[in-house]
Design a protein around this motif. Structure first.
Motif, PDB file in Angstrom:
ATOM      1  N   LYS A  57       0.832  -1.212   0.000  1.00  0.00           N
ATOM      2  CA  LYS A  57       0.000   0.000   0.000  1.00  0.00           C
ATOM      3  C   LYS A  57       0.863   1.258   0.000  1.00  0.00           C
ATOM      4  O   LYS A  57       0.651   2.177  -0.805  1.00  0.00           O
ATOM      5  CB  LYS A  57      -0.939  -0.007   1.206  1.00  0.00           C
ATOM      6  N   GLU A  58       1.839   1.296   0.896  1.00  0.00           N
ATOM      7  CA  GLU A  58       2.703   2.477   0.975  1.00  0.00           C
ATOM      8  C   GLU A  58       3.525   2.640  -0.299  1.00  0.00           C
ATOM      9  O   GLU A  58       3.656   3.747  -0.841  1.00  0.00           O
ATOM     10  CB  GLU A  58       3.638   2.350   2.184  1.00  0.00           C
ATOM     11  N   LEU A 158      -3.525  -5.212  -3.104  1.00  0.00           N
ATOM     12  CA  LEU A 158      -4.083  -3.910  -2.750  1.00  0.00           C
ATOM     13  C   LEU A 158      -5.549  -4.054  -2.340  1.00  0.00           C
ATOM     14  O   LEU A 158      -6.322  -4.696  -3.049  1.00  0.00           O
ATOM     15  CB  LEU A 158      -3.992  -2.945  -3.932  1.00  0.00           C
ATOM     16  N   PRO A 159      -5.951  -3.430  -1.233  1.00  0.00           N
ATOM     17  CA  PRO A 159      -7.381  -3.401  -0.883  1.00  0.00           C
ATOM     18  C   PRO A 159      -8.083  -2.358  -1.748  1.00  0.00           C
ATOM     19  O   PRO A 159      -8.216  -1.191  -1.373  1.00  0.00           O
ATOM     20  CB  PRO A 159      -7.372  -3.013   0.597  1.00  0.00           C
ATOM     21  N   THR A 160      -8.523  -2.765  -2.940  1.00  0.00           N
ATOM     22  CA  THR A 160      -9.030  -1.813  -3.928  1.00  0.00           C
ATOM     23  C   THR A 160     -10.346  -1.155  -3.524  1.00  0.00           C
ATOM     24  O   THR A 160     -10.781  -0.203  -4.168  1.00  0.00           O
ATOM     25  CB  THR A 160      -9.214  -2.510  -5.287  1.00  0.00           C
ATOM     26  N   GLY A 161     -10.974  -1.661  -2.473  1.00  0.00           N
ATOM     27  CA  GLY A 161     -12.213  -1.038  -2.010  1.00  0.00           C
ATOM     28  C   GLY A 161     -11.986   0.155  -1.101  1.00  0.00           C
ATOM     29  O   GLY A 161     -12.949   0.813  -0.677  1.00  0.00           O
ATOM     30  N   THR A 162     -10.722   0.469  -0.785  1.00  0.00           N
ATOM     31  CA  THR A 162     -10.413   1.594   0.102  1.00  0.00           C
ATOM     32  C   THR A 162     -10.870   2.909  -0.527  1.00  0.00           C
ATOM     33  O   THR A 162     -10.566   3.189  -1.681  1.00  0.00           O
ATOM     34  CB  THR A 162      -8.901   1.654   0.384  1.00  0.00           C
ATOM     35  N   ARG A 163     -11.574   3.733   0.238  1.00  0.00           N
ATOM     36  CA  ARG A 163     -12.081   5.010  -0.275  1.00  0.00           C
ATOM     37  C   ARG A 163     -11.537   6.218   0.472  1.00  0.00           C
ATOM     38  O   ARG A 163     -11.812   7.361   0.084  1.00  0.00           O
ATOM     39  CB  ARG A 163     -13.620   5.038  -0.182  1.00  0.00           C
ATOM     40  N   THR A 164     -10.780   6.004   1.519  1.00  0.00           N
ATOM     41  CA  THR A 164     -10.282   7.118   2.323  1.00  0.00           C
ATOM     42  C   THR A 164      -8.759   7.071   2.406  1.00  0.00           C
ATOM     43  O   THR A 164      -8.123   6.068   2.052  1.00  0.00           O
ATOM     44  CB  THR A 164     -10.869   7.059   3.751  1.00  0.00           C
ATOM     45  N   GLY A 165      -8.184   8.184   2.895  1.00  0.00           N
ATOM     46  CA  GLY A 165      -6.751   8.247   3.103  1.00  0.00           C
ATOM     47  C   GLY A 165      -5.971   8.371   1.807  1.00  0.00           C
ATOM     48  O   GLY A 165      -6.541   8.529   0.719  1.00  0.00           O
ATOM     49  N   GLY A 169      -7.311   8.021  -2.177  1.00  0.00           N
ATOM     50  CA  GLY A 169      -7.142   9.057  -3.186  1.00  0.00           C
ATOM     51  C   GLY A 169      -6.367   8.559  -4.396  1.00  0.00           C
ATOM     52  O   GLY A 169      -6.693   8.897  -5.544  1.00  0.00           O
ATOM     53  N   THR A 170      -5.344   7.750  -4.153  1.00  0.00           N
ATOM     54  CA  THR A 170      -4.551   7.201  -5.255  1.00  0.00           C
ATOM     55  C   THR A 170      -5.382   6.270  -6.126  1.00  0.00           C
ATOM     56  O   THR A 170      -5.328   6.326  -7.362  1.00  0.00           O
ATOM     57  CB  THR A 170      -3.337   6.435  -4.700  1.00  0.00           C
ATOM     58  N   LEU A 171      -6.169   5.429  -5.492  1.00  0.00           N
ATOM     59  CA  LEU A 171      -7.017   4.504  -6.252  1.00  0.00           C
ATOM     60  C   LEU A 171      -8.039   5.256  -7.095  1.00  0.00           C
ATOM     61  O   LEU A 171      -8.361   4.841  -8.217  1.00  0.00           O
ATOM     62  CB  LEU A 171      -7.722   3.535  -5.298  1.00  0.00           C
ATOM     63  N   PHE A 272      -9.939  -2.687 -10.467  1.00  0.00           N
ATOM     64  CA  PHE A 272      -9.984  -1.515  -9.599  1.00  0.00           C
ATOM     65  C   PHE A 272     -11.393  -0.959  -9.409  1.00  0.00           C
ATOM     66  O   PHE A 272     -11.590  -0.008  -8.654  1.00  0.00           O
ATOM     67  CB  PHE A 272      -9.071  -0.410 -10.158  1.00  0.00           C
ATOM     68  N   GLY A 273     -12.361  -1.542 -10.103  1.00  0.00           N
ATOM     69  CA  GLY A 273     -13.722  -1.068  -9.957  1.00  0.00           C
ATOM     70  C   GLY A 273     -13.965   0.259 -10.636  1.00  0.00           C
ATOM     71  O   GLY A 273     -14.792   1.065 -10.166  1.00  0.00           O
ATOM     72  N   ALA A 274     -13.258   0.507 -11.734  1.00  0.00           N
ATOM     73  CA  ALA A 274     -13.394   1.799 -12.427  1.00  0.00           C
ATOM     74  C   ALA A 274     -14.676   1.833 -13.248  1.00  0.00           C
ATOM     75  O   ALA A 274     -15.137   0.808 -13.734  1.00  0.00           O
ATOM     76  CB  ALA A 274     -12.187   2.013 -13.331  1.00  0.00           C
TER      77      ALA A 274
END
Length: 274
Positions: A57-58, A158-165, A169-171, A272-274
């Motif tokens: 992630k980092e 990668l946890p592609t469902g991440t929406r914060t942090g 933002g990168t996703l 990525f769920g785009a």
């Protein structure tokens, strides 16, 4: 059946005494060995799944933010580690597969000569050896794919469902870039290219495995038509049919990977769920 037909082969017993413990040692080696073989002094912590995912992630966030095609140091370290991991696991799985094939031949020959309770035990052993062999083949194929395209393999963590942090933002930027990849950052072009290589590799591996299954199936059916022994014919018929079925499964897997490789950006968009 003559009495000599049920006498176990001394050569077979000797081979089994070598192959069984060898297979028994390789099974845990396939699971535990790759992390140990892939680690170096600076990356020993990657053996912990939580730390590995955190590093992914980092590293990905910093790589995307850098706006360059070359991996950032953080991501480059993870990709190098993951390449070594897959290479080690592919090698160990292939070695286990070779041992299981040799052991399967020993069990097959012993089964044809045996009777009674020993025959039933050998039948169970044959099923276990066959199942482990197929699993080893799948693991070896998947890790060849990962070794050829380790960056794409890394991205699957990668946890592609991440929406914060920062990661969220990168996703979101990645999804936007996949909508118009021609004007996206260089990192996206690298991702698309590596994803193509990832799926082309599995398509090629699937083709090779399919050819192997076809060759084995042809050999088994030829022996089926050339033997009058009922026990042998049953075994040959079952395994010959299994070989045909596995060929069809492998061809479907290969075709699916060709489809994704032909439109790598679309495949990444779905991921990525785009």
């Amino acid at each position: 059946m003559s009495s000599t037909a049920t006498v176990p082969s001394p050569t077979g017993r000797l081979r089994a005494r070598v192959l069984v413990p060898l297979a028994g040692s390789l099974v845990p080696a396939v699971y535990f060995g790759p992390h140990l073989l892939a680690a170096d002094a600076s990356q020993g912590g990657f053996g912990d799944q939580g730390r590995l995912v955190g590093a992914v992630k980092e590293g990905f966030v910093r790589y995307w933010a850098a706006g360059r095609a070359d991996y950032s140091p953080e991501l480059g370290g993870v990709v190098d580690y993951w390449f070594r991991f897959h290479l080690a696991k592919a090698a160990l799985s292939a070695l286990l597969l070779a041992v299981l094939v040799a052991l399967g031949v020993v069990v097959w020959r012993a089964f044809l000569r045996s009777g009674g309770a020993r025959r039933a035990g050998l039948a169970v052993s044959g099923v276990v050896v066959g199942a482990l062999g197929l699993l080893s083949l799948v693991v070896a194929a998947a890790n060849v794919q990962g070794a050829v395209a380790p960056f794409t393999s890394v991205l699957t963590m990668l946890p592609t469902g991440t929406r914060t942090g920062a990661l969220g933002g990168t996703l979101e930027q990645v999804r936007a870039g996949l909508g118009s990849p021609e004007s996206a950052p260089p990192a996206l072009a690298v991702m698309i290219g590596d994803n193509t290589r990832y799926h082309v590799t599995m398509a090629v591996v699937s083709a090779v495995v399919a050819v192997g299954f076809v060759a084995v199936s042809v050999l088994l059916w030829r022996r089926f038509t050339g033997t009058a022994d009922r026990r042998a014919r049953r075994l040959l018929g079952v395994f010959g049919s299994l070989g045909v079925g596995m060929t069809l499964v492998v061809l479907v897997v290969g075709a699916a990977n060709v489809s994704v490789a032909a439109d790598s950006a679309r495949g990444l968009s779905e991921f990525f769920g785009a």
